[in-house]
Design a protein around this motif. Structure first.
Motif, mmCIF file in Angstrom:
data_model
loop_
_atom_site.group_PDB
_atom_site.id
_atom_site.type_symbol
_atom_site.label_atom_id
_atom_site.label_comp_id
_atom_site.label_asym_id
_atom_site.label_seq_id
_atom_site.Cartn_x
_atom_site.Cartn_y
_atom_site.Cartn_z
ATOM 1 N N PRO A 207 34.547 -1.257 151.250
ATOM 2 C CA PRO A 207 34.823 -2.015 150.022
ATOM 3 C C PRO A 207 33.863 -3.187 149.859
ATOM 4 O O PRO A 207 33.301 -3.684 150.830
ATOM 5 N N LYS B 118 40.892 -4.582 149.731
ATOM 6 C CA LYS B 118 40.012 -3.838 150.637
ATOM 7 C C LYS B 118 40.762 -2.689 151.303
ATOM 8 O O LYS B 118 40.229 -1.587 151.456
ATOM 9 N N TRP C 15 41.152 0.046 148.815
ATOM 10 C CA TRP C 15 39.854 0.703 148.626
ATOM 11 C C TRP C 15 39.644 1.743 149.731
ATOM 12 O O TRP C 15 39.259 2.882 149.465
ATOM 13 N N GLU D 158 37.562 -0.477 141.640
ATOM 14 C CA GLU D 158 37.656 -1.901 141.922
ATOM 15 C C GLU D 158 38.842 -2.527 141.180
ATOM 16 O O GLU D 158 39.607 -3.305 141.758
ATOM 17 N N ALA E 129 42.093 -1.500 142.871
ATOM 18 C CA ALA E 129 42.305 -2.229 144.123
ATOM 19 C C ALA E 129 42.726 -3.677 143.859
ATOM 20 O O ALA E 129 43.648 -4.190 144.500
#
Length: 153
Positions: free
Chosen positions: A18, A27, A30, A52, A55
């Motif tokens: 990530p 993270k 991800w 993104e 997440a």
């Protein structure tokens, strides 16, 4: 040396690592989502922003939920009572108000659902991907559903 375009970097695949600027929970999401997406769908590096957003929305959702667990869905409202000198001598309970974090939580859940659907992370969105039909002039004459079934096993 010419630098590859963003979409072509890493062979056109999402990085398993990530971005450094993501929070701890983002993270972790991800690292869980990217391998699944690459195995189960046709996600490409160009979909980086969607992953993104997914997440980061998950991290917002978790932080809001933790705050709600700690402080409750509603918060008491008190009215201060002062004496003639302006000193607060009591607090009268006047009711409850909704914890503002419940709105943030609700918004993050809606965003997760929408973005997750775009990425094929829900059973419904995966089944809808199987219903897409490719014209008969495709290379092998199979529908997208048949191709997806073969791909997904």
């Amino acid at each position: 040396m010419v630098k590859k375009q963003f979409k072509d970097a890493n062979g056109g695949r999402l990085a398993g690592t990530p971005p450094k600027y993501l929070g701890t929970q983002a993270k972790a999401v991800w690292r869980k989502v990217v391998p699944f997406l690459e195995q189960e769908s046709s996600v490409k590096r160009i979909d980086f922003a969607l992953v993104e957003m997914y997440a980061t929305q998950y991290e917002i959702y978790r932080n809001a939920y933790d705050h709600i667990l700690e402080n409750g869905e509603v918060q008491p409202i008190y009215k201060s009572i002062q004496n003639a000198a302006g000193k607060v001598i009591a607090h009268d309970f006047v009711g409850y108000k909704r914890n503002p974090m419940t709105q943030i939580y609700d918004s993050a859940v809606r965003n997760l659902t929408k973005i997750g659907s775009e990425l094929g992370l829900s059973p419904k969105s995966r089944s809808e991907l199987l219903k897409i039909v490719v014209p008969d002039n495709s290379k092998n004459g199979k529908s997208a559903a048949e191709q997806m079934k073969e791909f997904l096993g």
